[in-house]
Design a protein around this motif. Structure first.
Motif, PDB file in Angstrom:
ATOM      1  N   LYS A 176       0.835  -1.182   0.000  1.00 46.11           N
ATOM      2  CA  LYS A 176       0.000   0.000   0.000  1.00 46.11           C
ATOM      3  C   LYS A 176       0.882   1.248   0.000  1.00 46.11           C
ATOM      4  O   LYS A 176       1.989   1.234   0.534  1.00 46.11           O
ATOM      5  CB  LYS A 176      -0.939   0.004   1.208  1.00 46.11           C
ATOM      6  CG  LYS A 176      -2.021   1.072   1.169  1.00 46.11           C
ATOM      7  CD  LYS A 176      -2.937   0.978   2.394  1.00 46.11           C
ATOM      8  CE  LYS A 176      -3.856  -0.224   2.315  1.00 46.11           C
ATOM      9  NZ  LYS A 176      -4.891  -0.198   3.386  1.00 46.11           N
ATOM     10  N   LEU A 177       0.365   2.312  -0.584  1.00 42.02           N
ATOM     11  CA  LEU A 177       1.127   3.551  -0.723  1.00 42.02           C
ATOM     12  C   LEU A 177       0.201   4.734  -0.499  1.00 42.02           C
ATOM     13  O   LEU A 177      -0.941   4.742  -0.959  1.00 42.02           O
ATOM     14  CB  LEU A 177       1.736   3.629  -2.131  1.00 42.02           C
ATOM     15  CG  LEU A 177       2.552   4.871  -2.506  1.00 42.02           C
ATOM     16  CD1 LEU A 177       3.870   4.882  -1.744  1.00 42.02           C
ATOM     17  CD2 LEU A 177       2.815   4.876  -4.020  1.00 42.02           C
ATOM     18  N   TYR A 178       0.702   5.736   0.221  1.00 43.86           N
ATOM     19  CA  TYR A 178      -0.033   6.987   0.386  1.00 43.86           C
ATOM     20  C   TYR A 178       0.886   8.132  -0.011  1.00 43.86           C
ATOM     21  O   TYR A 178       2.078   8.147   0.344  1.00 43.86           O
ATOM     22  CB  TYR A 178      -0.499   7.171   1.823  1.00 43.86           C
ATOM     23  CG  TYR A 178      -1.284   8.453   2.035  1.00 43.86           C
ATOM     24  CD1 TYR A 178      -2.656   8.494   1.798  1.00 43.86           C
ATOM     25  CD2 TYR A 178      -0.657   9.627   2.445  1.00 43.86           C
ATOM     26  CE1 TYR A 178      -3.383   9.665   1.965  1.00 43.86           C
ATOM     27  CE2 TYR A 178      -1.371  10.807   2.613  1.00 43.86           C
ATOM     28  CZ  TYR A 178      -2.735  10.819   2.372  1.00 43.86           C
ATOM     29  OH  TYR A 178      -3.447  11.983   2.522  1.00 43.86           O
ATOM     30  N   ILE A 179       0.336   9.095  -0.753  1.00 45.16           N
ATOM     31  CA  ILE A 179       1.107  10.241  -1.238  1.00 45.16           C
ATOM     32  C   ILE A 179       0.438  11.513  -0.744  1.00 45.16           C
ATOM     33  O   ILE A 179      -0.791  11.653  -0.833  1.00 45.16           O
ATOM     34  CB  ILE A 179       1.168  10.246  -2.777  1.00 45.16           C
ATOM     35  CG1 ILE A 179       1.816   8.950  -3.281  1.00 45.16           C
ATOM     36  CG2 ILE A 179       1.937  11.471  -3.296  1.00 45.16           C
ATOM     37  CD1 ILE A 179       1.607   8.694  -4.756  1.00 45.16           C
ATOM     38  N   GLY A 180       1.217  12.432  -0.216  1.00 45.36           N
ATOM     39  CA  GLY A 180       0.650  13.686   0.269  1.00 45.36           C
ATOM     40  C   GLY A 180       1.639  14.822   0.172  1.00 45.36           C
ATOM     41  O   GLY A 180       2.787  14.655  -0.228  1.00 45.36           O
ATOM     42  N   GLU A 181       1.179  16.002   0.562  1.00 44.84           N
ATOM     43  CA  GLU A 181       2.049  17.174   0.616  1.00 44.84           C
ATOM     44  C   GLU A 181       1.696  17.968   1.864  1.00 44.84           C
ATOM     45  O   GLU A 181       0.578  17.873   2.386  1.00 44.84           O
ATOM     46  CB  GLU A 181       1.904  18.040  -0.641  1.00 44.84           C
ATOM     47  CG  GLU A 181       0.508  18.579  -0.931  1.00 44.84           C
ATOM     48  CD  GLU A 181       0.208  19.892  -0.249  1.00 44.84           C
ATOM     49  OE1 GLU A 181       1.164  20.580   0.198  1.00 44.84           O
ATOM     50  OE2 GLU A 181      -0.987  20.233  -0.129  1.00 44.84           O
ATOM     51  N   GLY A 182       2.656  18.740   2.345  1.00 45.52           N
ATOM     52  CA  GLY A 182       2.399  19.510   3.538  1.00 45.52           C
ATOM     53  C   GLY A 182       3.294  20.726   3.646  1.00 45.52           C
ATOM     54  O   GLY A 182       4.395  20.758   3.088  1.00 45.52           O
ATOM     55  N   ASP A 183       2.816  21.723   4.344  1.00 41.76           N
ATOM     56  CA  ASP A 183       3.585  22.926   4.596  1.00 41.76           C
ATOM     57  C   ASP A 183       3.410  23.294   6.073  1.00 41.76           C
ATOM     58  O   ASP A 183       2.471  24.011   6.429  1.00 41.76           O
ATOM     59  CB  ASP A 183       3.109  24.071   3.689  1.00 41.76           C
ATOM     60  CG  ASP A 183       3.971  25.316   3.815  1.00 41.76           C
ATOM     61  OD1 ASP A 183       5.018  25.239   4.496  1.00 41.76           O
ATOM     62  OD2 ASP A 183       3.607  26.361   3.235  1.00 41.76           O
ATOM     63  N   PRO A 184       4.264  22.729   6.940  1.00 43.09           N
ATOM     64  CA  PRO A 184       5.432  21.909   6.624  1.00 43.09           C
ATOM     65  C   PRO A 184       5.079  20.431   6.440  1.00 43.09           C
ATOM     66  O   PRO A 184       4.039  19.981   6.923  1.00 43.09           O
ATOM     67  CB  PRO A 184       6.326  22.109   7.844  1.00 43.09           C
ATOM     68  CG  PRO A 184       5.348  22.294   8.974  1.00 43.09           C
ATOM     69  CD  PRO A 184       4.206  23.081   8.381  1.00 43.09           C
ATOM     70  N   ALA A 185       5.980  19.714   5.784  1.00 45.03           N
ATOM     71  CA  ALA A 185       5.736  18.288   5.536  1.00 45.03           C
ATOM     72  C   ALA A 185       5.732  17.497   6.836  1.00 45.03           C
ATOM     73  O   ALA A 185       4.977  16.540   7.003  1.00 45.03           O
ATOM     74  CB  ALA A 185       6.802  17.737   4.581  1.00 45.03           C
ATOM     75  N   GLY A 186       6.587  17.914   7.802  1.00 42.32           N
ATOM     76  CA  GLY A 186       6.711  17.167   9.037  1.00 42.32           C
ATOM     77  C   GLY A 186       5.419  17.058   9.827  1.00 42.32           C
ATOM     78  O   GLY A 186       5.123  16.018  10.414  1.00 42.32           O
ATOM     79  N   LYS A 187       4.652  18.138   9.857  1.00 46.30           N
ATOM     80  CA  LYS A 187       3.389  18.125  10.604  1.00 46.30           C
ATOM     81  C   LYS A 187       2.452  17.062  10.057  1.00 46.30           C
ATOM     82  O   LYS A 187       1.795  16.333  10.819  1.00 46.30           O
ATOM     83  CB  LYS A 187       2.730  19.503  10.519  1.00 46.30           C
ATOM     84  CG  LYS A 187       1.417  19.613  11.290  1.00 46.30           C
ATOM     85  CD  LYS A 187       1.638  19.409  12.782  1.00 46.30           C
ATOM     86  CE  LYS A 187       0.394  19.755  13.591  1.00 46.30           C
ATOM     87  NZ  LYS A 187      -0.719  18.858  13.329  1.00 46.30           N
ATOM     88  N   ARG A 188       2.368  16.939   8.745  1.00 44.04           N
ATOM     89  CA  ARG A 188       1.501  15.935   8.128  1.00 44.04           C
ATOM     90  C   ARG A 188       2.013  14.529   8.429  1.00 44.04           C
ATOM     91  O   ARG A 188       1.223  13.616   8.698  1.00 44.04           O
ATOM     92  CB  ARG A 188       1.441  16.167   6.616  1.00 44.04           C
ATOM     93  CG  ARG A 188       0.828  17.479   6.203  1.00 44.04           C
ATOM     94  CD  ARG A 188      -0.674  17.470   6.395  1.00 44.04           C
ATOM     95  NE  ARG A 188      -1.289  16.511   5.481  1.00 44.04           N
ATOM     96  CZ  ARG A 188      -2.421  15.865   5.705  1.00 44.04           C
ATOM     97  NH1 ARG A 188      -3.054  16.045   6.847  1.00 44.04           N
ATOM     98  NH2 ARG A 188      -2.919  15.037   4.820  1.00 44.04           N
ATOM     99  N   LEU A 189       3.335  14.338   8.392  1.00 43.19           N
ATOM    100  CA  LEU A 189       3.896  13.027   8.697  1.00 43.19           C
ATOM    101  C   LEU A 189       3.595  12.625  10.135  1.00 43.19           C
ATOM    102  O   LEU A 189       3.285  11.466  10.418  1.00 43.19           O
ATOM    103  CB  LEU A 189       5.408  13.044   8.458  1.00 43.19           C
ATOM    104  CG  LEU A 189       5.857  13.055   6.994  1.00 43.19           C
ATOM    105  CD1 LEU A 189       7.330  13.420   6.899  1.00 43.19           C
ATOM    106  CD2 LEU A 189       5.608  11.700   6.337  1.00 43.19           C
ATOM    107  N   GLU A 190       3.671  13.573  11.035  1.00 39.88           N
ATOM    108  CA  GLU A 190       3.378  13.290  12.437  1.00 39.88           C
ATOM    109  C   GLU A 190       1.918  12.893  12.628  1.00 39.88           C
ATOM    110  O   GLU A 190       1.599  11.978  13.399  1.00 39.88           O
ATOM    111  CB  GLU A 190       3.709  14.515  13.282  1.00 39.88           C
ATOM    112  CG  GLU A 190       3.760  14.241  14.773  1.00 39.88           C
ATOM    113  CD  GLU A 190       4.378  15.382  15.540  1.00 39.88           C
ATOM    114  OE1 GLU A 190       4.877  15.137  16.653  1.00 39.88           O
ATOM    115  OE2 GLU A 190       4.350  16.526  15.027  1.00 39.88           O
ATOM    116  N   ASP A 191       1.018  13.556  11.907  1.00 35.64           N
ATOM    117  CA  ASP A 191      -0.399  13.191  11.965  1.00 35.64           C
ATOM    118  C   ASP A 191      -0.617  11.761  11.495  1.00 35.64           C
ATOM    119  O   ASP A 191      -1.378  10.994  12.106  1.00 35.64           O
ATOM    120  CB  ASP A 191      -1.231  14.143  11.100  1.00 35.64           C
ATOM    121  CG  ASP A 191      -1.319  15.541  11.687  1.00 35.64           C
ATOM    122  OD1 ASP A 191      -1.035  15.698  12.888  1.00 35.64           O
ATOM    123  OD2 ASP A 191      -1.664  16.471  10.934  1.00 35.64           O
TER     124      ASP A 191
END
Length: 304
Positions: free
Chosen positions: A60-75
């Motif tokens: 499985k794969l999920y693709i996203g973007e964030g500003d900042p990217a780290g906040k989205r990864l932490e979520d």
């Protein structure tokens, strides 16, 4: 493609830990880390930059973007359980929000056509509107990233370009053909020869003219190119966009139709624009079942 060097830096010295990858001729950097080391990555400055990211699981794969990217990864560390490895790509101030959104949308579209992978994204974001130069820049960054990913263990993106799809019928072994020589080959064919080509809903007519071909007025082209078209056929994708913007290709009666004859320097170029996929002159067939690719190859052998 061109040769390049991929540098891998191991901040901790542990090959199974956090990796930082950069290209010698590219921009930005990719940070790759196992899920268990999310806390370690939070201490890096890239964590607070905007970027595009991949969450990779076994199937499985999920693709996203964030500003900042780290906040989205932490979520996602608490909300998504399938992934065991992540990659995020940033480029300091070289990429803006629209560039990152472009990369996200294009990666999702490419992954949707990949083999043996489930895409965890629930929607397909639209590619943001970019000017011609900015669009080309974002696509170049995407192409570089796609070349990096397999070397970093991200093999979920499968290139659809195969030996049967390569634009080879009119090209030399190196992929380069002098314009004058190519024009001469087309000029050796009888003027006015007609060929037809079809693909999905597209139905087109090609005419041999001095130095190239005309894609005839009234021909129709596919509405949706394959997801990989922008990446692996970038020049033809740009040509197609220009024809749409200028009105040479217009939506008539629900079909994308040529409103006037359009010149192409090669039949493969016309086939790519018409079919929305990497194509060659073999896709054009005459009324007496002659293959244009075969005719061109015979002329090349005769002239060699």
């Amino acid at each position: 493609m061109r040769p390049f060097t991929l540098r891998i830096f191991l901040p901790s010295g542990d090959p199974s830990g956090v990796l930082v990858a950069t290209r010698d001729d590219g921009i930005g950097k990719a940070i790759i880390f196992p899920r268990a080391l999310l806390g370690e990555v939070k201490g890096r400055k890239e964590w607070n930059l905007l970027g595009v990211y991949l969450l990779v699981g076994q199937s499985k794969l999920y693709i996203g973007e964030g500003d900042p990217a780290g906040k989205r990864l932490e979520d996602h560390a608490t909300k998504k359980t399938f992934w065991d490895k992540a990659l995020f790509f940033t480029a300091d101030n070289r990429l803006n929000k629209a560039h990152i959104q472009h990369l996200e949308a294009r990666l999702i579209k490419l992954a949707s056509g990949a083999i043996a992978i489930t895409l965890d994204n629930g929607n397909q974001p639209q590619v943001p509107a970019l000017g011609e130069e900015e669009y080309a820049f974002a696509e170049n960054v995407l192409a570089d990233l796609l070349l990096m990913l397999p070397l970093l263990g991200i093999t979920q993106f499968v290139s659809p370009v195969t030996a049967t799809d390569e634009i080879a019928s009119e090209e030399s072994s190196s992929g380069e053909v002098a314009v004058g020589r190519r024009a001469g080959i087309y000029s050796s064919l009888p003027r006015g020869m007609l060929f037809s080509g079809t693909h999905k809903e597209a139905n087109a007519t090609l005419e041999i003219v001095e130095g190239g071909v005309w894609l005839k007025k009234g021909s129709t082209v596919v509405r949706e190119p394959v997801p990989s078209f922008e990446t692996y056929c970038a020049g033809y994708a740009q040509m197609r966009r220009q024809l749409l913007e200028s009105g040479v290709i217009a939506d008539l009666n629900g079909k994308l139709t040529l409103t006037e004859d359009q010149f192409f320097s090669s039949a493969s170029a016309a086939a790519c624009v018409m079919r929305g996929i990497n194509s060659n002159a073999d896709n054009w067939i005459s009324a007496d079942k002659k293959n244009l690719g075969d005719l061109l190859r015979a002329l090349k052998q005769k002239n060699n």
